[in-house]
Scaffold this active site. Structure first.
Site, PDB file in Angstrom:
ATOM      1  N   ILE A   1      13.260   5.484  -5.273  1.00  0.00           N
ATOM      2  CA  ILE A   1      12.132   5.696  -4.368  1.00  0.00           C
ATOM      3  C   ILE A   1      11.850   7.185  -4.243  1.00  0.00           C
ATOM      4  O   ILE A   1      12.724   7.960  -3.859  1.00  0.00           O
ATOM      5  CB  ILE A   1      12.422   5.111  -2.965  1.00  0.00           C
ATOM      6  CG1 ILE A   1      12.771   3.624  -3.070  1.00  0.00           C
ATOM      7  CG2 ILE A   1      11.220   5.321  -2.039  1.00  0.00           C
ATOM      8  CD1 ILE A   1      13.237   3.016  -1.753  1.00  0.00           C
TER       9      ILE A   1
ATOM     10  N   ASN B   1       6.268   6.686  -4.264  1.00  0.00           N
ATOM     11  CA  ASN B   1       5.747   6.728  -2.898  1.00  0.00           C
ATOM     12  C   ASN B   1       5.325   8.132  -2.472  1.00  0.00           C
ATOM     13  O   ASN B   1       4.449   8.277  -1.624  1.00  0.00           O
ATOM     14  CB  ASN B   1       6.824   6.191  -1.935  1.00  0.00           C
ATOM     15  CG  ASN B   1       6.507   6.490  -0.495  1.00  0.00           C
ATOM     16  OD1 ASN B   1       5.559   5.955   0.072  1.00  0.00           O
ATOM     17  ND2 ASN B   1       7.299   7.368   0.122  1.00  0.00           N
TER      18      ASN B   1
ATOM     19  N   TYR C   1      -7.447  14.100  -3.014  1.00  0.00           N
ATOM     20  CA  TYR C   1      -6.644  12.908  -2.727  1.00  0.00           C
ATOM     21  C   TYR C   1      -7.279  11.666  -3.350  1.00  0.00           C
ATOM     22  O   TYR C   1      -6.586  10.864  -4.008  1.00  0.00           O
ATOM     23  CB  TYR C   1      -6.517  12.741  -1.217  1.00  0.00           C
ATOM     24  CG  TYR C   1      -5.637  11.594  -0.770  1.00  0.00           C
ATOM     25  CD1 TYR C   1      -4.269  11.612  -1.003  1.00  0.00           C
ATOM     26  CD2 TYR C   1      -6.172  10.505  -0.087  1.00  0.00           C
ATOM     27  CE1 TYR C   1      -3.454  10.579  -0.578  1.00  0.00           C
ATOM     28  CE2 TYR C   1      -5.369   9.466   0.340  1.00  0.00           C
ATOM     29  CZ  TYR C   1      -4.011   9.503   0.090  1.00  0.00           C
ATOM     30  OH  TYR C   1      -3.207   8.461   0.508  1.00  0.00           O
TER      31      TYR C   1
ATOM     32  N   LYS D   1      -5.491   9.348  -6.339  1.00  0.00           N
ATOM     33  CA  LYS D   1      -5.159   7.939  -6.134  1.00  0.00           C
ATOM     34  C   LYS D   1      -5.971   7.024  -7.054  1.00  0.00           C
ATOM     35  O   LYS D   1      -5.484   5.990  -7.502  1.00  0.00           O
ATOM     36  CB  LYS D   1      -5.368   7.561  -4.669  1.00  0.00           C
ATOM     37  CG  LYS D   1      -4.365   8.223  -3.715  1.00  0.00           C
ATOM     38  CD  LYS D   1      -2.934   7.873  -4.077  1.00  0.00           C
ATOM     39  CE  LYS D   1      -1.952   8.422  -3.037  1.00  0.00           C
ATOM     40  NZ  LYS D   1      -0.541   8.097  -3.366  1.00  0.00           N
TER      41      LYS D   1
END
Length: 239
Positions: free
Chosen positions: A6, A78, A145, A149
């Site tokens: 992670i 993440n 951003y 994404k």
């Protein structure tokens, strides 16, 4: 036993996932710039993902610790950043570069290393990219951003075509009460015209907690039909 890697594991969703997966008896390897002494996982790795050329070596060190008899291997990309917040002409070059690196380039390199190192494992393999609705809808003041994404979503679609033996998903986790939300609320209306909406989400208790979101993600991973779910999805579709 299952093994999880992670990124952004020290705070927010990453920390909640680390704790809940460890409580279930799984191996959890965390990557973050720093960790508290009470981080709950198997082993933390302090590492700055902006150092992209060193990611393959880091992943190699993690895989050296993973038991060969694990039933599944899961990478959860993440880590991310909302910065810079502001219209494109006002964003500093270094901040734009760091944003794209952390939100897109680092997950791409981490995923590539994961795929290569996991090749000799018989375990089920999964790559979970934590995306955002901002990758699917444009927001004023979030150009870096949103672009990062959106790229992460499309990269996930490519992986799904290239590696049929690895289940890849790009999941929008909803609006969560984390440090990222604090940073959004601290911005100005000039830089982010929708700021009042996000202040309202907080004031009216509309934000999910990291623990709630982690629980939802784990339930999604445990679904019997997980392998056939859409690559691009929103966690709120499964609540």
């Amino acid at each position: 036993m299952e093994a999880y890697i992670i990124t952004g594991a020290s705070k927010g969703i990453g920390n909640a996932l680390s704790r809940q997966l460890t409580d279930k008896g799984h191996q959890v390897y965390g990557i973050a710039r720093s960790f508290s002494e009470d981080w709950p996982g198997t082993k933390p790795f302090e590492f700055d993902l902006l150092n992209t050329s060193d990611i393959p070596e880091l992943m190699g060190r993690i895989f050296d610790l993973i038991s060969e008899d694990v039933t599944s291997l899961t990478l959860i990309n993440n880590a991310g950043t909302i910065s810079p917040i502001g219209f494109a002409e006002n964003n500093q070059a270094a901040e734009v570069s760091n944003s794209v690196t952390l939100n897109l380039t680092a997950p791409m390199i981490t995923s590539g290393a994961f795929i290569s190192l996991a090749a000799d494992f018989a375990a089920q393999k999964r790559i979970i990219n934590i995306s955002s609705g901002a990758g699917r809808k444009a927001y004023e003041g979030w150009s870096s951003y949103c672009a990062g994404k959106a790229g992460l979503d499309h990269f996930s679609l490519c992986l799904a075509k290239e590696y049929k033996d690895i289940k890849t998903m790009s999941i929008a986790p909803g609006i969560i009460d984390t440090g990222m939300q604090e940073k959004i609320r601290e911005s100005s209306e000039t830089d982010f015209p929708m700021i009042e909406n996000f202040k309202m989400y907080k004031n009216q208790g509309m934000l999910s907690t990291p623990d709630q979101t982690a629980e939802q993600l784990i339930r999604l991973l445990e679904r019997e039909d997980f392998k056939v779910l859409e690559t691009i999805t929103d966690i709120r579709d499964y609540v």
